[in-house]
Enzyme design. Structure first.
Site, mmCIF file in Angstrom:
data_model
loop_
_atom_site.group_PDB
_atom_site.id
_atom_site.type_symbol
_atom_site.label_atom_id
_atom_site.label_comp_id
_atom_site.label_asym_id
_atom_site.label_seq_id
_atom_site.Cartn_x
_atom_site.Cartn_y
_atom_site.Cartn_z
ATOM 1 N N LEU A 1 0.820 -1.210 0.000
ATOM 2 C CA LEU A 1 0.000 0.000 0.000
ATOM 3 C C LEU A 1 0.854 1.261 0.000
ATOM 4 O O LEU A 1 0.394 2.337 -0.403
ATOM 5 C CB LEU A 1 -0.949 -0.004 1.207
ATOM 6 C CG LEU A 1 -2.164 0.933 1.113
ATOM 7 C CD1 LEU A 1 -3.023 0.613 -0.101
ATOM 8 C CD2 LEU A 1 -3.008 0.829 2.385
ATOM 9 N N GLU A 2 2.105 1.146 0.429
ATOM 10 C CA GLU A 2 3.008 2.302 0.392
ATOM 11 C C GLU A 2 3.224 2.805 -1.030
ATOM 12 O O GLU A 2 3.463 3.985 -1.242
ATOM 13 C CB GLU A 2 4.368 1.934 1.001
ATOM 14 C CG GLU A 2 4.343 1.635 2.484
ATOM 15 C CD GLU A 2 4.112 0.167 2.789
ATOM 16 O OE1 GLU A 2 4.575 -0.299 3.834
ATOM 17 O OE2 GLU A 2 3.462 -0.520 1.966
ATOM 18 N N SER A 3 3.167 1.930 -1.989
ATOM 19 C CA SER A 3 3.482 2.279 -3.371
ATOM 20 C C SER A 3 2.337 3.045 -4.033
ATOM 21 O O SER A 3 1.208 2.540 -4.114
ATOM 22 C CB SER A 3 3.756 1.009 -4.178
ATOM 23 O OG SER A 3 3.688 1.263 -5.564
ATOM 24 N N PRO A 4 2.599 4.247 -4.546
ATOM 25 C CA PRO A 4 1.540 4.964 -5.266
ATOM 26 C C PRO A 4 1.084 4.211 -6.507
ATOM 27 O O PRO A 4 -0.090 4.296 -6.896
ATOM 28 C CB PRO A 4 2.194 6.303 -5.626
ATOM 29 C CG PRO A 4 3.659 6.053 -5.550
ATOM 30 C CD PRO A 4 3.848 5.013 -4.481
ATOM 31 N N ARG B 1 -1.381 1.737 -5.386
ATOM 32 C CA ARG B 1 -2.609 2.412 -4.951
ATOM 33 C C ARG B 1 -3.468 2.840 -6.139
ATOM 34 O O ARG B 1 -4.692 2.818 -6.073
ATOM 35 C CB ARG B 1 -2.263 3.608 -4.076
ATOM 36 C CG ARG B 1 -1.853 3.212 -2.668
ATOM 37 C CD ARG B 1 -1.644 4.423 -1.783
ATOM 38 N NE ARG B 1 -0.250 4.830 -1.715
ATOM 39 C CZ ARG B 1 0.231 5.997 -2.106
ATOM 40 N NH1 ARG B 1 -0.577 6.915 -2.624
ATOM 41 N NH2 ARG B 1 1.514 6.273 -1.987
#
Length: 206
Positions: free
Chosen positions: A7-10, A13
């Site tokens: 989820l950290e990765s744009p 997302r």
């Protein structure tokens, strides 16, 4: 449909948000990059480039976030709203997707060495990145959405990027049209709340 992600990765997302907009149920497979799960033999069989997001749809494997967005819209958007079949409208959307790809690459060139390698900021890199924000601000003048003035996959990709920039303290106050678009999208786009959660995780990750 499996999605390998963090989820950290744009980039991840953006896929999650578009899937939500299209009411696609994803079987999410959270990866632990610190444990190098993306280098495991099992994952390398799926994606030898060992990148995320990676999508597996009934045995068909695809990676690169913006390509995944196009694939999902082409296959699952029954009303052709997020990626219309009109070649000119698609070209306008693709233009913003490729613009976003370049803009995020310039952000990464500036930001990642600072937080990952503890290097001093390089003003020239920051200046190159900010020229993209200036262009995007110009593109969004008088526009509610990024392409064709209608909601498209380009808005989801750009929202994931811009919200990440915002989360790490890249000021957006000098870009009024961009800021207006951003405030609208983060209130209204499907999955925007989870995107916000991912931005907070991004800050902690780095």
């Amino acid at each position: 449909m499996d999605l390998y992600y963090i989820l950290e990765s744009p980039h991840c997302r953006s896929v999650i948000m578009v899937a939500k907009a299209l009411e696609i149920e994803l079987n999410r497979k959270l990866m632990n990059l610190k444990k190098k799960e993306h280098y495991s033999p099992e994952f390398l069989k799926i994606n030898p480039q060992h990148t995320i997001p990676t999508l597996v749809d009934d045995g068909f494997v695809i990676w690169e976030a913006r390509v995944i967005l196009i694939y999902l819209a082409e296959k699952y958007d029954k009303n052709d709203k997020l990626y219309p079949k009109c070649p000119q409208k698609r070209a306008a959307i693709n233009q913003k997707l490729f613009f976003d790809l370049n803009m995020y690459s310039l952000f990464a060139d500036y930001y990642y060495p600072i937080v990952r390698d503890k290097k001093a900021p390089e003003p020239d890199r920051l200046a190159k990145f900010k020229t993209r924000l200036e262009f995007l601000d110009l593109f969004l003048k008088g526009q509610t959405y990024a392409a064709n003035n209608t909601l498209s996959i380009a808005d989801f990709s750009l929202l994931a990027s811009i919200s990440t920039f915002d989360a790490v303290g890249i000021g957006l106050g000098k870009y009024p049209h961009l800021l207006k678009w951003y405030n609208h999208c983060k209130r209204t786009l499907p999955g925007a709340e989870e995107n916000k959660e991912g931005c907070e995780l991004f800050k902690k990750y780095w």
